[in-house]
Design a protein around this motif. Structure first.
Motif: not given
Ligand code: BF8
Length: 644
Positions: A577-582, A549-550, A605-625
């Motif tokens: 490993g799936v990215d998640v936008h909040v 999936a990642k 960063h050495e220790l991230t979910t992106d590095g360990l699992f293949g996905g990360k949290v994306i924080y952005e409150k503007d939906p278009i951005e």
């Protein structure tokens, strides 16, 4: 006081809800929208996650980098406090899902034993699950198979060793191996919950990284002992959804009918209310109504929409609005996402709010205790209460916003594969994969989660979807997010105008192969536990291509997140490993370590979910951005997968 209230256009884009907020203000009734304004700016410590209430030496509050103390009384740092608080919040999100699953499993058991008035509506799926679990099915009556499956499901809450049965049955082997290496394989969902509470108590786990890996473990538990288990067994009991046409918005409330709302999550009650509303139609006519109209709110709505085409009035943030129409006789609620304000709002109306579960009562509501064995009795009593309330309406207070929108739902993974079979009977996933490879579909985004009075209702969900569709990103949806999209025509082929040419072409071709003008731009895949369906679809695509999936150009997005349950689901996606936008930042900002772990990329960063699992949290409150950040990540994954 009135002058301080925000204009209704700033609170919601749903014009029917706007009318109800204005009505509530005229009548002196408060709704979540105005209570949100009253609360005002949120506590900084709470928002950053740096308030520690783990013992009676506190509460201790730290402002990292500020002038005050940088540790609590016990010496706990901001990293430790934030990591513990976050773990606890995810556990709080997981608990309702695993309890939901356990209750459905018990209902299946009682049904198999002839103790509860439900049927095995989908014996094929039951047999398929039993076989995948390694249970014997040959020569057994369907009730025996159901009992075996239910008992196996209940092991998810009892066994002391091993792997959660639904995890063992579903997970990708490579992904599983990675989780094993990190020691985050759960065996027993109840044990996981106890461990979670145990490790965050004063004097226990103080290693932020260990705690964060614990968070990932909870996400996996949520997905397999909560979401997958619930969806599978609900499909067995109530049927696997197929394409249905229905309606959205407050206009689904009918002036001349007895109106009953189902609200909450666990379908055992909602399904029976729908059944008994049909059976007791004559009793409603006898009191002068034209019949009985059941409609839904939140995820109970999703359950009966997906399987029975029951219309949906609204989603979480405006759950009080149906009462304000003055035309709802009863609101039958079970559990989760039910505002405790409902009986207070209904004080000024004739609506009877009826709670049903022993651990989910609200002062001011009637209570009829539900158990699966008593389901018929309870549903009848609710419908009869509604009929009796019809004559209590105050015509002066009645105002039903007329807006109503057509929508299609019922897109279970099985239904999607069925639809694709009409394009390619031998190899149904091929057309989808070919279109992804060709770029007609850039990627797939799951729009999930809530509406939250802190965000203009439905706006972020709808804008995010439109921007993604415009760039040929296929959108599937669940939960209240799906309701937002349904209200604004995105679950109907008319919404195709928002799609880019490539996506439009695919949706039209698949739709026409199935006798429709086109598929809707967004495929509604169900309630929040049905995020398992999205996971199944992603797994099927990954297996087809021979990757994990990642590696796929897919992401999740929850622009108007409210409930920690949505956080637990997000962590479940993240573990794969799936990215998640909040669209709203969870309370982690007080710790750089925790923030980097979740939102940092592997390069930084050495220790991230992106590095360990293949996905990360994306924080952005503007939906278009946000849509564009997600699209860039999708393009990155495409480049890695397809060498683009
Ligand atoms: O479980 S989307 S507000 S109703 S938490 Fe609640 Fe959020 Fe709605 Fe469904 Ni999910």
């Amino acid at each position: 006081m009135k002058e301080k209230l925000l204009s209704v256009e700033d609170l919601t884009i749903d014009t029917g809800v706007q009318q109800m907020i204005l009505k509530s203000r005229d009548e002196g009734v408060k709704t979540a929208f105005d209570r949100n304004s009253e609360i005002g700016a949120r506590c900084t410590f709470g928002e950053l996650g740096v308030c520690c209430k783990r013992c009676l030496a506190g509460p201790c509050r730290i402002l990292p980098g500020g002038k005050g103390p940088q540790t609590g009384v016990c010496g706990a740092t901001a990293d430790q406090i934030v990591a513990r608080n976050f773990l606890e919040m995810v556990a709080q999100g997981m608990a309702p899902h695993i309890e939901h699953a356990r209750e459905v499993a018990l209902t299946l058991l009682e049904t198999a034993e002839g103790k509860a008035p439900y049927e095995i509506k989908n014996p094929e799926k039951l047999i398929n699950i039993a076989s995948k679990l390694g249970l014997t099915v040959d020569g057994k009556e369907i009730e025996e198979v159901a009992k075996d499956v239910a008992l196996k499901a209940l092991e998810s809450f009892q066994q002391q060793y091993g792997i959660l049965p639904w995890l063992e049955m579903n997970a990708n082997q490579k992904t599983l191996a990675r989780w094993k290496e990190l020691n985050i394989i759960p065996a027993n969902a109840h044990h996981e919950l106890t461990v979670a509470i145990n490790r965050v108590t004063m004097g226990s786990d103080a290693d932020p990284v260990n705690l964060l890996l614990g968070v990932m473990r909870l996400g996996i538990t949520d997905g397999y002992a909560g979401l997958h288990l619930s969806t599978d067994l609900q499909d067995v009991l109530f049927g696997t959804p197929g394409l249905v046409k229905s309606k959205y918005r407050l206009g689904v409330i009918k002036e001349k009918m007895v109106n009953i709302s189902v609200h909450g999550h666990i379908p055992m009650l909602a399904d029976k209310v729908v059944e008994w509303a049909e059976k007791l139609e004559d009793e409603a006519k006898a009191v002068g109504a034209e019949g009985i109209n059941v409609f839904g709110i939140c995820c109970s709505a999703n359950e009966v929409l997906m399987r029975k085409g029951i219309p949906v009035a609204t989603n979480f943030a405006s759950q009080e609005a149906p009462i304000l129409t003055g035309a709802v006789e009863a609101m039958a609620v079970d559990i989760q996402c039910v505002m405790p304000s409902l009986p207070t709002v209904s004080n000024d109306y004739h609506t009877e709010v009826i709670t049903s579960l022993p651990y989910s009562k609200i002062p001011g509501a009637s209570h009829i205790e539900f158990t699966p064995a008593k389901a018929d009795e309870v549903a009848q009593a609710i419908v009869r209460k509604a009929i009796a309330n019809f004559g209590k309406r105050d015509p002066e207070k009645m105002q039903i916003p007329p807006e109503i929108v057509d929508a299609y739902a019922g897109f279970s993974t099985e239904q999607i594969v069925e639809a694709l079979k009409n394009v390619n009977p031998e190899d149904p996933l091929k057309p989808l994969v070919d279109n992804i490879k060709a770029g007609n579909i850039l990627g797939v985004v799951a729009l999930v989660g809530c509406t939250n009075p802190r965000v203009k209702q439905d706006w972020a969900n709808v804008e995010m979807a439109k921007e993604l569709l415009k760039h040929n990103v296929m959108v599937v949806a669940t939960g209240c997010s799906a309701h937002s999209l349904g209200k604004f025509g995105l679950l109907s082929p008319e919404g195709l105008e928002y799609c880019g040419d490539g996506l439009k072409q695919v949706l039209t071709a698949v739709g026409q192969a199935n006798g429709m003008e086109a598929l809707p731009p967004v495929l509604h895949m169900g309630s929040c536990v049905d995020n398992s369906r999205i996971a199944d679809l992603v797994s099927a695509l990954a297996d087809y291509i021979g990757v994990e999936a990642k590696d796929l150009p897919v992401a999740g997005s929850t622009p108007e997140i409210m409930n920690p349950k949505a956080l637990a689901i997000g962590v479940y996606f993240l573990a794969h490993g799936v990215d998640v936008h909040v669209g709203i930042m969870p309370p982690i900002g007080g710790s750089e370590l925790v923030t980097n772990f979740l939102t940092g990329s592997k390069e930084e960063h050495e220790l991230t979910t992106d590095g360990l699992f293949g996905g990360k949290v994306i924080y952005e409150k503007d939906p278009i951005e946000a849509a564009h950040v997600v699209i860039e990540r999708i393009k990155k994954k495409r480049a890695e997968l397809l060498g683009e």
